[in-house]
Design an enzyme around this catalytic site. Structure first.
Site, PDB file in Angstrom:
ATOM      1  N   ASP A  87     -21.008  -9.097   9.143  1.00  0.00           N
ATOM      2  CA  ASP A  87     -20.872  -8.696   7.726  1.00  0.00           C
ATOM      3  C   ASP A  87     -21.730  -7.467   7.458  1.00  0.00           C
ATOM      4  O   ASP A  87     -22.658  -7.155   8.212  1.00  0.00           O
ATOM      5  CB  ASP A  87     -21.233  -9.837   6.772  1.00  0.00           C
ATOM      6  CG  ASP A  87     -22.707 -10.239   6.826  1.00  0.00           C
ATOM      7  OD1 ASP A  87     -23.282 -10.277   7.935  1.00  0.00           O
ATOM      8  OD2 ASP A  87     -23.291 -10.522   5.754  1.00  0.00           O
ATOM      9  N   GLU A 152     -25.204 -12.804   6.893  1.00  0.00           N
ATOM     10  CA  GLU A 152     -26.610 -12.409   7.013  1.00  0.00           C
ATOM     11  C   GLU A 152     -27.037 -11.624   5.786  1.00  0.00           C
ATOM     12  O   GLU A 152     -28.127 -11.820   5.255  1.00  0.00           O
ATOM     13  CB  GLU A 152     -26.821 -11.561   8.278  1.00  0.00           C
ATOM     14  CG  GLU A 152     -28.294 -11.410   8.678  1.00  0.00           C
ATOM     15  CD  GLU A 152     -29.041 -10.310   7.949  1.00  0.00           C
ATOM     16  OE1 GLU A 152     -30.273 -10.331   7.952  1.00  0.00           O
ATOM     17  OE2 GLU A 152     -28.395  -9.411   7.369  1.00  0.00           O
TER      18      GLU A 152
HETATM   19  N1  BES Z   1     -30.934  -5.794   9.835  1.00  0.00           N
HETATM   20  C1  BES Z   1     -31.529  -6.107   8.595  1.00  0.00           C
HETATM   21  C2  BES Z   1     -32.954  -6.583   8.698  1.00  0.00           C
HETATM   22  C3  BES Z   1     -33.952  -5.553   9.124  1.00  0.00           C
HETATM   23  C4  BES Z   1     -33.937  -4.292   8.581  1.00  0.00           C
HETATM   24  C5  BES Z   1     -34.906  -5.882  10.027  1.00  0.00           C
HETATM   25  C6  BES Z   1     -34.860  -3.359   8.982  1.00  0.00           C
HETATM   26  C7  BES Z   1     -35.838  -4.970  10.415  1.00  0.00           C
HETATM   27  C8  BES Z   1     -35.805  -3.682   9.902  1.00  0.00           C
HETATM   28  C9  BES Z   1     -30.703  -7.179   7.923  1.00  0.00           C
HETATM   29  O1  BES Z   1     -29.330  -6.973   8.030  1.00  0.00           O
HETATM   30  C10 BES Z   1     -30.989  -7.176   6.465  1.00  0.00           C
HETATM   31  O2  BES Z   1     -30.705  -6.206   5.821  1.00  0.00           O
HETATM   32  N2  BES Z   1     -31.512  -8.267   5.969  1.00  0.00           N
HETATM   33  C11 BES Z   1     -31.667  -8.446   4.577  1.00  0.00           C
HETATM   34  C12 BES Z   1     -31.847  -9.909   4.363  1.00  0.00           C
HETATM   35  C13 BES Z   1     -31.517 -10.379   2.989  1.00  0.00           C
HETATM   36  C14 BES Z   1     -30.192  -9.917   2.470  1.00  0.00           C
HETATM   37  C15 BES Z   1     -31.603 -11.882   2.930  1.00  0.00           C
HETATM   38  C16 BES Z   1     -32.849  -7.652   4.081  1.00  0.00           C
HETATM   39  O3  BES Z   1     -33.849  -7.487   4.790  1.00  0.00           O
HETATM   40  O4  BES Z   1     -32.757  -7.165   2.952  1.00  0.00           O
HETATM   41 MN    MN Z   2     -28.783  -6.545   9.920  1.00  0.00          MN
HETATM   42 MN    MN Z   3     -28.797  -5.416   6.509  1.00  0.00          MN
END
Ligand code: BES
Ligand code: MN
Ligand code: MN
Length: 456
Positions: A87, A152
């Site tokens: 997603d 995710e």
């Molecule tokens: N891939 C990211 C997480 C991430 C970003 C890890 C940058 C390390 C560095 C993930 O897809 C993401 O965006 N997660 C969301 C989680 C939330 C929607 C619950 C986030 O971090 O905002």
């Molecule tokens: Mn991600």
């Molecule tokens: Mn993300």
């Protein structure tokens, strides 16, 4: 590895074409209008795993489906579980994209599209490395399982119970996740910490409908005014969050870890240039890397109220709302934050305003141990794939399911990011470097070999 290396080298273009195909599918999990597209992306993943001869299943949930696949067991060898997500975030604001978000376009060695790096491109590196092993005639030297989800970006709410209920099926020695970044171009990294999150929407409801601000202003409580003062109360001038008890469970950074951060080649002037800002701010007493990686914070993510059209309109809006979230550090509990926040806001609601607080999602932060043979295997694989050894970093983003993996599967988590800080994740013109894609595939192919050297 020569046959595998050769396969990876000669399939460069085919790998890119396949990524472009997946990037064409607008699998925006947050937007129900894209539910059919999101399912199509899951089905696309299923077709790829089946082409590799893996035992594959599309698992329905109350939300978007999961894709689970596995190669045959290899007795006496460890088992690796690859986690990723198909997603993507909404592509807005659309007008700021140079080329449309779901029409992948290659410019200057990068592929541009929503999901290019987060996480379609990074996730596919592991699918392609498995393909390289199998198609070049080598059986995988260990069992690789895949768990690819479609929620995710909306908090992984339905994956959580699936992992708890399928511990046997997902049993593994290490979880491999490529959904974060390298430290900088030419400086690959292993990430050992991620922040957690607690996400809210605050709605303030005033009079029955919008009013003339001359006739009623001054005599009727304005929800937009209340909203901004409530939000402003969340932090003081030093960037410290003002909710009582907010820092109670925060573990302070050790002197040694602060020094490790300072030893990284971080150039603040470059960072400002990249963002086109002339200054930075944040919690007093902490460096930029500390603030971004290892200190909690609060950010407003969206604000809505009043007249947004052209020109001026003298109106007293009937409603105002804000989306905002806290980034948490390990040991902070999102549920505790929710109840403290509710109390903090409730006492600030004046007469004439009704408050609703929606708790969207929460996940704790994580720090993984670096003293592990799996981490050493990953470091060797990264050096083979990228040509330099990794540095060890924390990152500020969140991957909600990581804690659940560590707890339910009792496995080491390897956070091996192939992205770059300027990949524009969640922003217009998201991109992924094709060189990083190729090196990621190579590093992943070496990872299977390095892990297979370890005992089960
Ligand atoms: N891939 C990211 C997480 C991430 C970003 C890890 C940058 C390390 C560095 C993930 O897809 C993401 O965006 N997660 C969301 C989680 C939330 C929607 C619950 C986030 O971090 O905002
Ligand atoms: Mn991600
Ligand atoms: Mn993300």
């Amino acid at each position: 590895m020569t046959a595998i290396d050769a396969y990876i080298e000669s399939h460069r273009q085919a790998f890119v074409d396949d990524l472009a195909e997946l990037l064409h599918i607008p699998s925006v999990s947050a937007d129900s209008r894209h539910a059919g597209d999101t399912r199509r992306a899951a089905e696309w993943m299923v077709s790829r795993f089946k082409q590799l001869g893996l035992a594959t299943e599309l698992v329905e949930t109350a939300g978007h489906p999961l894709v689970v696949a596995e190669s045959p067991p290899v007795p006496g060898k460890p088992v690796a579980l690859v986690y990723g997500h198909y997603d993507v975030q909404p592509p807005d604001p659309l007008g700021e994209w140079t080329t449309p978000p779901f029409e992948p376009s290659i410019r200057h060695g990068n592929i541009y599209a929503r999901g290019a790096t987060d996480d379609k491109g990074q996730m596919l590196t592991h699918v392609k490395s498995v393909e390289a092993w199998i198609k070049s005639g080598q059986p995988l030297p260990l069992q690789v399982k895949f768990l690819i989800e479609g929620e995710e970006e909306v908090g992984s709410v339905h994956l959580e119970p699936f992992v708890a209920e399928n511990r046997q099926r997902l049993a593994c020695d290490c979880v491999v996740i490529s959904d974060c970044g390298q430290f900088a171009p030419g400086v690959p990294a292993i990430t050992y910490g991620l922040r957690g999150i607690a996400y809210y929407e605050l709605k303030l409801i005033g009079p029955r409908q919008d009013l003339h601000s001359g006739t009623f202003g001054g005599g009727v409580t304005n929800p937009a005014g209340v909203l901004v003062s409530m939000l402003a109360a969340l932090k003081d001038a030093d960037g410290r969050i003002q909710i009582p008890g907010f820092y109670d469970d925060v573990i302070p950074l050790s002197v040694a870890e602060r020094q490790q951060f300072r030893d990284l080649p971080f150039d603040e002037a470059d960072f400002k240039r990249q963002l086109v800002v002339d200054g930075l701010s944040g919690e007093a007493g902490h460096t930029t890397l500390e603030r971004r990686w290892a200190r909690p914070t609060c950010d407003i993510n969206g604000l809505t109220s009043g007249y947004q059209g052209e020109g001026a309109k003298t109106v007293l809006p009937a409603r105002a709302s804000a989306k905002f979230s806290f980034r948490l550090v390990p040991n902070q509990d999102p549920a505790k934050i929710s109840s403290a926040l509710k109390t903090f806001l409730e006492v600030r609601v004046p007469p004439g305003i009704r408050m609703e607080l929606v708790d969207h999602h929460g996940a704790p932060g994580v720090v993984v141990r670096l003293d592990s043979p799996y981490i050493r295997a990953a470091a060797a694989a990264i050096e083979a794939g990228f040509g330099s050894p990794p540095v060890y970093i924390r990152e500020g983003g969140s991957i909600p399911i990581v804690n659940t993996f560590a707890r339910e599967l009792d496995a080491d988590v390897l956070l091996l990011g192939w992205g770059q800080n300027d990949d524009n994740t969640h922003s217009p013109n998201e991109k992924f470097s094709l060189a990083d894609y190729q090196r990621g595939i190579l590093a992943s192919a070496y990872l299977w070999q390095e892990l297979a050297k370890l005992p089960a």
